[in-house]
Design an enzyme around this catalytic site. Structure first.
Site, PDB file in Angstrom:
ATOM      1  N   GLU A 187      78.035  61.240  12.157  1.00 38.57           N
ATOM      2  CA  GLU A 187      79.054  60.753  11.208  1.00 38.57           C
ATOM      3  C   GLU A 187      80.413  60.542  11.886  1.00 38.57           C
ATOM      4  OE1 GLU A 187      78.724  63.502   7.899  1.00 38.57           O
ATOM      5  OE2 GLU A 187      76.996  62.421   7.133  1.00 38.57           O
ATOM      6  N   GLU A 382      69.638  61.121   7.346  1.00 40.87           N
ATOM      7  CA  GLU A 382      69.986  62.163   6.371  1.00 40.87           C
ATOM      8  C   GLU A 382      69.919  61.555   4.984  1.00 40.87           C
ATOM      9  OE1 GLU A 382      73.579  64.443   6.840  1.00 40.87           O
ATOM     10  OE2 GLU A 382      73.416  64.421   9.017  1.00 40.87           O
TER      11      GLU A 382
HETATM   12  C1  BGP Z   1      76.403  65.407   6.281  1.00 45.56           C
HETATM   13  C2  BGP Z   1      76.307  66.263   7.500  1.00 45.56           C
HETATM   14  C3  BGP Z   1      75.322  67.362   7.416  1.00 45.56           C
HETATM   15  C4  BGP Z   1      75.155  67.903   6.040  1.00 45.56           C
HETATM   16  C5  BGP Z   1      75.116  66.923   4.933  1.00 45.56           C
HETATM   17  C6  BGP Z   1      75.186  67.480   3.540  1.00 45.56           C
HETATM   18  O1  BGP Z   1      77.707  64.987   6.145  1.00 45.56           O
HETATM   19  O2  BGP Z   1      76.007  65.503   8.633  1.00 45.56           O
HETATM   20  O3  BGP Z   1      75.609  68.291   8.409  1.00 45.56           O
HETATM   21  O4  BGP Z   1      75.226  69.194   5.809  1.00 45.56           O
HETATM   22  O5  BGP Z   1      76.129  65.970   5.060  1.00 45.56           O
HETATM   23  O6  BGP Z   1      76.488  67.925   3.283  1.00 45.56           O
HETATM   24  P1  BGP Z   1      76.798  69.339   2.665  1.00 45.56           P
HETATM   25  O7  BGP Z   1      76.164  70.316   3.558  1.00 45.56           O
HETATM   26  O8  BGP Z   1      78.275  69.421   2.643  1.00 45.56           O
HETATM   27  O9  BGP Z   1      76.205  69.310   1.301  1.00 45.56           O
END
Ligand code: BGP
Length: 497
Positions: A187, A382
């Site tokens: 990201e 993701e």
């Molecule tokens: C993305 C990241 C992850 C992750 C996911 C979910 O931004 O790359 O590392 O955790 O989002 O976000 P969160 O954990 O804040 O719910």
């Protein structure tokens, strides 16, 4: 047309959110390790990342580990064999994971790597190989050694490009046989949203008027570092591919009023520009103009630009969780949360317990848009829903909401493939419950595998299969068809057929 036969189904995790083993194997402290846990926070509160100060970080260095959830993770450091066996049971073909920079270079600026850290990942990759699971490695997933932040100012300092390059080269040489798929920065667009965990920048060190310049120069340094990583990867592992990684924050105009359309366009262009640079090798002129109007003074050399131009990424990977709306005039309108951003509420969408709007069709439109823009392979690295799970007395976890989320998103993804999008694979975030990146909570669960741990670190850490575990196993075994069938079944119920 459906998913290709060699479609890479799997899941994605990050070292700082799963490993634990904080004081083992010679590991150094990373920027993730100094983010304090706030279990009772407002679910839109990302201030743990956004407002972190130098005093917070210095206090964390001597504070007890208990208050810092990413130091404990889910103990993957000791339990990776069990966890990988469960991934294999679901039929994973790929596991996206990161190598913690601070395990390999504990301070970040050493000449020589930490052998114990390298040996840990040897074991992890060997375990994956046993099951035929291909690792895909993110080199930087919000886990820079904190010393680089404190002593150098993170990526704001050009020297950090060299330290990152050294780390990457060590990884390429060590794991050249095992890893053929790499991602540079997770990201990369997130540097303005959370400068500290993305790039090691402590904004309170700079006068207000200089902050944006510091942040965007750091991003520029990351783009140069990513280009170096691509070049070195191709040179050291000729049959490997290097991808870049974007947070796809799909934004719609709240209405068809031209002002709203223009506002959404601005947000989308700005969200995507770091991917534009990495995929096309050049900065978009409109973005340079906009940064200039924002008062950002970029220090770019001709060599930087040549490096970026000569070393574009091989494929684009991205995270997709939700969509948002924007309007020309936003005051007084309903807002909701997104992936470390706030935006306007879409009246047509439901939202998760954390306020992230659930929008499967947005995944299809995002894939179509990105493929049309770059015409290079895409990888969804993701996608998932954070929710509280409530185990029943007999231990069963009925996570129907998660099954619904994945069925509809995989269906939308299949539609994009049918439209001609070249898609390499899909790794759900996160196949096993882990510590949230944005809120450091454990109770925000994404997994098909439940981990018995609460927000305070209490619990047995026992792993349990949720109902979604069997669902995802079937999805993989049927190359996506089980998701399609499930989504259609739900649509019929919804339509009362
Ligand atoms: C993305 C990241 C992850 C992750 C996911 C979910 O931004 O790359 O590392 O955790 O989002 O976000 P969160 O954990 O804040 O719910």
């Amino acid at each position: 047309m459906s998913f290709r036969e060699d479609f890479l189904w799997g899941g994605a995790i990050a070292a700082n959110q799963v490993e634990g083993g904080f004081r083992e194997g010679g590991k150094g402290i990373s920027v993730a390790d100094v983010i304090i846990g706030k279990p009772k926070l407002d679910r839109r509160d990302y201030s743990g990342h956004l407002a972190i100060t130098e005093a917070d970080v210095r206090a964390a260095l001597t504070a007890p580990d208990d208050n810092y959830p990413k130091r404990r993770g889910i103990d993957f450091y000791h339990r990776f064999r069990q966890d990988i066996a469960l991934f294999a049971e679901m039929g994973f073909r790929v596991l996206r994971l990161s190598i913690a920079w601070s395990r390999i270079f504990p301070r970040g600026d050493e000449e020589e790597p930490n052998e114990e850290g390298l040996a840990f990942y040897d074991e992890v990759f060997a375990e994956l190989k046993k099951y035929g699971i291909q690792p895909m490695v993110t080199l930087s997933h919000y886990e820079m050694p904190v010393t680089l932040a404190l002593e150098y100012g993170g990526f704001a300092d050009r020297r950090v490009i060299g330290f990152f390059q050294r780390f990457c080269r060590v990884c390429f040489k060590r794991y050249r046989e095992q890893i053929k798929l790499w991602l540079s920065f997770n990201e990369i667009d997130s540097v303005e949203r959370h400068p500290f965990i993305t790039a090691g920048i402590l904004v309170d060190r700079y006068p207000e008027e200089d902050r944006l310049s510091v942040i965007y120069n750091a991003l520029h340094h990351q783009l140069v570092a990513a280009a170096c990583a691509t070049r070195d990867c191709h040179c050291l592992i000729p049959d490997a591919k290097m991808g870049c990684m974007l947070t796809k924050l799909t934004t719609y105009p709240l209405t068809c009023a031209p002002e709203d359309v223009a506002a959404a366009q601005e947000k989308n262009l700005f969200n995507q520009f770091p991917a534009d640079v990495q995929m096309t090798g050049v900065y978009p002129p409109l973005i340079l103009n906009r940064l200039n109007r924002m008062g950002v003074r970029l220090k770019m050399t001709a060599e930087d630009l040549a490096l970026i131009k000569e070393n574009p990424a091989d494929f684009l990977s991205f995270s997709y969780y939700m969509s948002l709306c924007a309007a020309g005039e936003e005051s007084g309108k309903d807002t909701t949360a997104g992936n470390t951003v706030l935006g306007l509420k879409n009246p047509y969408l439901q939202e998760s317990e954390w306020g992230w709007q659930i929008d499967p069709l947005g995944l299809r439109t995002s894939l179509v848009e990105l493929y049309d823009r770059y015409r290079k392979p895409l990888f969804v690295v993701e996608n998932g829903i954070g929710a509280e799970d409530h185990p029943e007395a007999n231990g069963r976890i009925r996570d129907d909401y998660r099954i619904a989320y994945f069925a509809s998103h995989i269906q939308a993804m299949r539609q994009a493939v049918e439209m001609g999008v070249d898609l390499m694979g899909y790794t759900s975030w996160a196949p096993i419950d882990l510590i949230s990146a944005g809120t450091s909570q454990m109770s925000k669960r994404y997994g098909f595998i439940y981990v018995d741990q609460d927000d305070f670190g209490g619990g047995t850490l026992e792993r349990r299969r949720k109902d979604s575990f069997e669902f995802y196993r079937q999805v993989i075994a049927s190359n996506g068809e089980a998701a399609e069938a499930e989504a259609e079944r739900r649509e019929k119920i919804h339509a009362g057929v």
